[in-house]
Design an enzyme around this catalytic site. Structure first.
Site, mmCIF file in Angstrom:
data_model
loop_
_atom_site.group_PDB
_atom_site.id
_atom_site.type_symbol
_atom_site.label_atom_id
_atom_site.label_comp_id
_atom_site.label_asym_id
_atom_site.label_seq_id
_atom_site.Cartn_x
_atom_site.Cartn_y
_atom_site.Cartn_z
ATOM 1 N N LYS A 101 -50.212 6.309 -8.779
ATOM 2 C CA LYS A 101 -49.940 7.539 -9.522
ATOM 3 C C LYS A 101 -49.693 8.675 -8.524
ATOM 4 O O LYS A 101 -50.300 8.725 -7.457
ATOM 5 C CB LYS A 101 -51.116 7.884 -10.446
ATOM 6 C CG LYS A 101 -51.455 6.767 -11.425
ATOM 7 C CD LYS A 101 -52.475 7.200 -12.458
ATOM 8 C CE LYS A 101 -53.761 7.722 -11.890
ATOM 9 N NZ LYS A 101 -54.475 6.721 -11.039
ATOM 10 N N HIS A 160 -57.506 15.326 -14.753
ATOM 11 C CA HIS A 160 -58.589 15.627 -13.814
ATOM 12 C C HIS A 160 -59.381 16.867 -14.222
ATOM 13 O O HIS A 160 -59.988 17.524 -13.371
ATOM 14 C CB HIS A 160 -58.033 15.799 -12.394
ATOM 15 C CG HIS A 160 -57.488 14.536 -11.829
ATOM 16 N ND1 HIS A 160 -56.176 14.180 -11.936
ATOM 17 C CD2 HIS A 160 -58.103 13.507 -11.174
ATOM 18 C CE1 HIS A 160 -55.984 13.004 -11.369
ATOM 19 N NE2 HIS A 160 -57.132 12.574 -10.896
ATOM 20 N N GLY A 207 -58.857 7.694 -8.481
ATOM 21 C CA GLY A 207 -60.190 8.198 -8.752
ATOM 22 C C GLY A 207 -60.787 7.607 -10.013
ATOM 23 O O GLY A 207 -60.063 7.256 -10.949
ATOM 24 N N SER A 208 -62.109 7.501 -10.043
ATOM 25 C CA SER A 208 -62.783 7.072 -11.267
ATOM 26 C C SER A 208 -62.800 8.245 -12.247
ATOM 27 O O SER A 208 -62.433 9.367 -11.910
ATOM 28 C CB SER A 208 -64.207 6.623 -10.954
ATOM 29 O OG SER A 208 -64.186 5.481 -10.109
ATOM 30 N N GLY A 209 -63.246 7.947 -13.464
ATOM 31 C CA GLY A 209 -63.255 8.960 -14.514
ATOM 32 C C GLY A 209 -62.120 8.808 -15.501
ATOM 33 O O GLY A 209 -62.045 9.569 -16.468
ATOM 34 N N HIS A 210 -61.222 7.817 -15.248
ATOM 35 C CA HIS A 210 -60.071 7.593 -16.125
ATOM 36 C C HIS A 210 -60.196 6.268 -16.885
ATOM 37 O O HIS A 210 -59.208 5.764 -17.412
ATOM 38 C CB HIS A 210 -58.786 7.579 -15.309
ATOM 39 C CG HIS A 210 -58.622 8.765 -14.418
ATOM 40 N ND1 HIS A 210 -58.612 10.053 -14.898
ATOM 41 C CD2 HIS A 210 -58.496 8.859 -13.065
ATOM 42 C CE1 HIS A 210 -58.463 10.898 -13.886
ATOM 43 N NE2 HIS A 210 -58.403 10.200 -12.766
ATOM 44 N N ASP A 270 -53.937 9.885 -3.386
ATOM 45 C CA ASP A 270 -53.578 8.491 -3.659
ATOM 46 C C ASP A 270 -52.332 8.086 -2.879
ATOM 47 O O ASP A 270 -52.275 6.999 -2.280
ATOM 48 C CB ASP A 270 -53.326 8.291 -5.153
ATOM 49 C CG ASP A 270 -54.602 8.361 -5.977
ATOM 50 O OD1 ASP A 270 -55.693 8.214 -5.400
ATOM 51 O OD2 ASP A 270 -54.500 8.576 -7.198
#
Length: 332
Positions: free
Chosen positions: A105, A220, A54-57, A110
């Site tokens: 991860k 998250h 996911g994006s945001g990391h 995922d």
């Protein structure tokens, strides 16, 4: 005051960010839009490394595409897994006939989507191996059937060290075995001083009372495993580090690679103080910090807080860590 963010339309947020990343680093990466993945601008004849989530990391994982680390990264929406179709296409784009290592991860979406993509690629004759990163001690010892330890900042070490080995000509099996060794030798703990806020949202992911911190958070925006009183940084660092030292069985004379990671909105001065306290703590135990990485590399949007990752290191791992790297987020 409501949360204010630098956003046009939240639905376009990730795409616009990836377009911006390519404009900053046109010599290093290419952004492929349909489906979305980021790939090296110049590919080489070697085992390929593909990761994502996911994006945001950010800068994880797109910021680690380049010489010495990843060949491709597959971003999902914010805090959501990329699709199996995205991953499958990225595998084909990255493969140069030497096989592809997937670095995943440990999150349910995922794991599932990368597994499906790997099976589809194998059916088409591409050799694929997978390394699962599960370093977060906060989720260790869960009940039977639970997902197990989450994958957090140790993924940076896996991508760096495996990337160096691939550049040196290691085979797919050798790179996969190395990645599994790094995962088994690394553990992480994190805390939050303040929660994060999703793009376009006007409230943070949780409320935190004055005088308390969230201990054992993930990446998250979720709650941690408990709350503790806010305290001087030396005490917070000790609370994070003690379980890592115990889990790795670190003892006098051991050597580690230490990653002090900001979760998104933690100032560099604070992270330097965290590293100072971590170094002093380990020195008192007789454990040497052989190499250190301090900065925001695996974030949870704008969360305030940090994680500490320790990787038990030998001379081979240190040499691979020191090998040249040229990516948007990591260069030496």
């Amino acid at each position: 005051m409501a949360v204010r963010q630098l956003v046009n339309d939240p639905d376009d947020f990730v795409r616009e960010a990836l377009e911006g990343l390519q404009r900053v680093h046109p010599d290093l990466i290419r952004y492929h839009e349909h489906p979305a993945y980021v790939i090296r601008a110049q590919q080489s004849d070697k085992v390929a490394l593909v990761s994502g989530g996911g994006s945001g990391h950010e800068p994880l994982h797109t910021g680690f595409v380049g010489t010495g680390m990843l060949d491709a990264a597959v971003p999902g929406a914010v805090f959501a897994s990329p699709t199996a179709y995205q991953v499958r296409r990225a595998i084909s784009a990255a493969d140069r006939g030497r096989g592809v290592l997937l670095i995943v991860k440990n999150y349910t979406g995922d794991v599932l989507n990368f597994r499906i993509a790997a099976e589809l690629a194998a059916e088409d004759g591409i050799q694929v191996r997978t390394v699962l990163v599960d370093d977060d001690l906060a989720t260790d010892g869960q009940e039977d059937g639970a997902p197990g330890r989450r994958g957090t900042a140790a993924v940076v070490a896996v991508e760096k060290i495996c990337g160096a080995a691939a550049e040196n000509g290691a085979s797919l099996d050798e790179v996969a075995a190395l990645g599994e060794r790094v995962v088994s030798s690394a553990r992480t703990m994190a805390l939050a001083l303040a929660p994060c806020t999703q793009p376009g949202h006007d409230k943070p992911s949780f409320d935190l009372p004055d005088g308390e911190i969230e201990f054992g958070v993930g990446i998250h925006g979720e709650h941690g495993i408990g709350r503790r009183p806010y305290a001087p940084v030396r005490e917070l660092v000790a609370d994070l580090t003690k379980p890592i030292v115990a889990a790795l069985g670190l003892d006098r004379g051991d050597q580690v690679i230490a990653i002090v990671n900001g979760l998104g909105s933690t100032h560099g001065l604070e992270l330097s103080v965290v590293h100072r306290e971590l170094s002093v703590f380990l020195e008192d135990l007789g454990v040497r910090v052989g190499r250190a990485l301090v900065g925001s590399y695996v974030t949870a949007l704008d969360m305030r807080g940090c994680s500490i990752t320790l990787l038990r290191a030998d001379e081979e791992l240190l040499a691979l860590w020191d090998s040249p790297v040229a990516t948007p987020a990591l260069t030496w």
